[in-house]
Design an enzyme around this catalytic site. Structure first.
Site, PDB file in Angstrom:
ATOM      1  N   TYR A 107      -2.042   3.242   1.342  1.00 38.94           N
ATOM      2  CA  TYR A 107      -0.931   3.918   0.673  1.00 38.94           C
ATOM      3  C   TYR A 107       0.404   3.425   1.243  1.00 38.94           C
ATOM      4  O   TYR A 107       0.529   3.266   2.451  1.00 38.94           O
ATOM      5  CB  TYR A 107      -1.086   5.432   0.877  1.00 38.94           C
ATOM      6  N   ASN A 142       7.045   2.593  19.644  1.00 36.17           N
ATOM      7  CA  ASN A 142       7.945   2.609  20.800  1.00 36.17           C
ATOM      8  C   ASN A 142       9.249   3.341  20.484  1.00 36.17           C
ATOM      9  O   ASN A 142       9.802   4.041  21.349  1.00 36.17           O
ATOM     10  CB  ASN A 142       8.228   1.183  21.279  1.00 36.17           C
ATOM     11  N   CYS A 196      12.874  12.832  -0.174  1.00 36.85           N
ATOM     12  CA  CYS A 196      12.606  12.958   1.261  1.00 36.85           C
ATOM     13  C   CYS A 196      12.829  11.677   2.067  1.00 36.85           C
ATOM     14  O   CYS A 196      13.547  11.700   3.064  1.00 36.85           O
ATOM     15  CB  CYS A 196      11.174  13.436   1.484  1.00 36.85           C
ATOM     16  N   LYS A 225      -1.635 -14.520   7.688  1.00 34.67           N
ATOM     17  CA  LYS A 225      -1.650 -14.483   9.157  1.00 34.67           C
ATOM     18  C   LYS A 225      -0.306 -13.948   9.692  1.00 34.67           C
ATOM     19  O   LYS A 225      -0.261 -13.110  10.578  1.00 34.67           O
ATOM     20  CB  LYS A 225      -1.949 -15.894   9.691  1.00 34.67           C
ATOM     21  N   HIS A 242       1.585  -5.927  12.832  1.00 38.66           N
ATOM     22  CA  HIS A 242       1.244  -5.435  14.179  1.00 38.66           C
ATOM     23  C   HIS A 242       2.522  -5.184  14.980  1.00 38.66           C
ATOM     24  O   HIS A 242       2.667  -4.162  15.655  1.00 38.66           O
ATOM     25  CB  HIS A 242       0.374  -6.452  14.936  1.00 38.66           C
TER      26      HIS A 242
END
Ligand SMILES: NC(=O)c1ccc[n+]([C@@H]2O[C@H](COP(=O)([O-])OP(=O)(O)OC[C@H]3O[C@@H](n4cnc5c(N)ncnc54)[C@H](O)[C@@H]3O)[C@@H](O)[C@H]2O)c1
Length: 432
Positions: free
Chosen positions: A251, A220, A263, A205, A212
């Site tokens: 991935y 942002n 990279c 959880k 998120h």
């Protein structure tokens, strides 16, 4: 089923309404008399699309009852769902007071009755919380086998909570030691709900919410660069999301090696520098390298605790290439050599004679004596004992089985489950 629901806030009220829709009988408990009174009348002050209608329907069907007293609620139900708040304390710590209090009340009532009961925690709680609550309040009932304790993380979003409840984005049930669910409980969860252990369900959880939050902060930060450069970051992020192979996909979402290669480190560094020069603050992007370095340090500390003889399987930054630029294993090898470890390296992709350009410079700068520790032959690299760092799948398990002994200890750096079948002891770098 008869279900008591502790806490008639957002999660509790939605859960009550949706379970009643499925025909379950609900007793709602809260410490706020007004919430209980509203609930008993099929009403809630919570603004959530569709909730009032569902509650009214449940009330008309005689499936709702509110109470302020926990003993009555536990006595009148087979299952108790705990949906009380777990707010932050001033220092950021999770406050488990409400969940503890409810658990204490449930335990007190269970002490007076013989019937089987199920306690299901839906409140968001840090890993180890269910275990702690079970030990403190419920251990006697668990020992008798008269109680099941589940951790059932809630993934609903306010404003679409009813749809999310009916069709959750993720459904898992945590049981003690991942014990299979009692068939009766399939009524509540569906037969296919994956069962995991309490702590995994609890951490899942938090991992979802941290993920998120990371996504929002990342979008942002890209947006801030976009605004500064007069770039349409809405369009940019829409395009980024169109890559479902590397971007929005599993991935890069496996714990393991620090990121490396020619990279990622270079480009993350350049983007941070670019933003700093323009006075833009991008703490998430700027701290990616800090996090990566910390991951490498964690690996080095673990290795140091495991002995002085180390075999590195795979030196390049990933399997199937001889590119050493930004390879975490080059850093590991360099550090171990500097600290007097005996190391042997096996990487079938690596041919020192063919290394040129910046790849050659990595070796000349960091490991000028690579030739003396690089083994062309797997048997001599593996040797008779020592810590094997399995950084890449650069050799087959069948080949490894010929040489690895019980005197070896394998540390799996990259998530290669078949390594567990070898005679050596096994340890995952950052998983159990
Ligand atoms: N709101 C969400 O979208 C959401 C989503 C997923 C998970 N969660 C988690 O679910 C839990 C509840 O969240 P919420 O938003 O419903 O909280 P909330 O504050 O809206 O509701 C909690 C309710 O519990 C009641 N309560 C407190 N102590 C009690 C006690 N001893 N007995 C009975 N009732 C008591 C409070 O009065 C309140 O009504 C939290 O752990 C939260 O992190 C919330």
């Amino acid at each position: 089923m008869k279900v008591s629901i502790f806490g008639l806030g957002y999660v509790g009220a939605v859960t009550a309404a949706c379970l009643a829709e499925q025909g379950h009988q609900i007793i709602g408990i809260d410490i706020h008399p007004q919430k209980v009174e509203d609930f008993s009348l099929g009403h809630t002050a919570i603004v959530e699309p569709g909730l009032d209608e569902l509650l009214r329907q449940a009330w008309r069907n005689g499936l709702l009852r509110g109470t302020l007293t926990s003993d009555e609620a536990v006595a009148g139900s087979d299952v108790s769902l705990v949906c009380v708040g777990t707010p932050s304390r001033h220092d950021g710590a999770m406050d488990l007071t409400h969940v503890s209090e409810v658990t204490r009340q449930i335990a007190a009532e269970l002490g007076h009755r013989k019937k089987r009961h199920v306690v299901i925690y839906r409140s968001t709680m840090l890993p180890g919380s269910t275990e702690k609550l079970a030990q403190e309040f419920l251990s006697a009932f668990l020992r008798h086998g008269s109680l099941d304790v589940l951790y059932y993380p809630e993934f609903l979003r306010e404003s679409t909570a009813i749809a999310d409840f009916r069709e959750p984005s993720l459904l898992v049930v945590g049981t003690q030691n991942a014990k299979p669910l009692h068939p009766d409980l399939a009524l509540l969860f569906g037969r296919d709900a994956p069962v995991i252990d309490w702590a995994t369900a609890e951490l899942l959880k938090y991992a979802c919410n941290a993920f998120h939050a990371t996504k929002v902060a990342f979008a942002n930060e890209i947006g801030r660069i976009g605004k500064h450069m007069k770039i349409d970051a809405q369009l940019l992020m829409k395009l980024l999301c169109q890559d479902t192979r590397l971007n929005l996909s599993p991935y890069y979402l496996r714990p393991g090696n620090p990121f490396g290669g020619s990279c990622l480190p270079k480009d993350v560094r350049a983007l941070g520098h670019f933003a700093r020069e323009r006075g833009l603050s991008l703490p998430l992007i700027e701290n990616l390298l800090v996090s990566n370095q910390q991951h490498l340090q964690t690996l080095l500390s673990l290795i140091a605790e495991r002995g002085k003889e180390v075999v590195i399987l795979g030196l390049s930054f990933k399997a199937g290439t001889d590119d050493l630029r930004g390879s975490a294993m080059v850093e590991v090898a360099q550090s171990l050599l500097g600290h007097g470890f005996v190391i042997r390296i096996y990487d079938p992709q690596l041919n020192l004679k063919r290394l040129v350009g910046s790849n050659r410079r990595v070796i000349d700068l960091k490991m000028p004596h690579l030739a003396s520790v690089l083994h062309q032959d797997l048997a001599s690299a593996i040797g008779q004992k020592g810590l094997i760092l399995a950084a890449q799948q650069c050799v087959s398990i069948a080949e490894l089985r010929k040489h690895v002994t019980a005197a070896h200890h394998i540390m799996d750096i990259n998530g290669w489950p078949e390594l567990r079948s070898l005679p050596s002891t096994y340890e995952g770098f950052c998983w159990e």
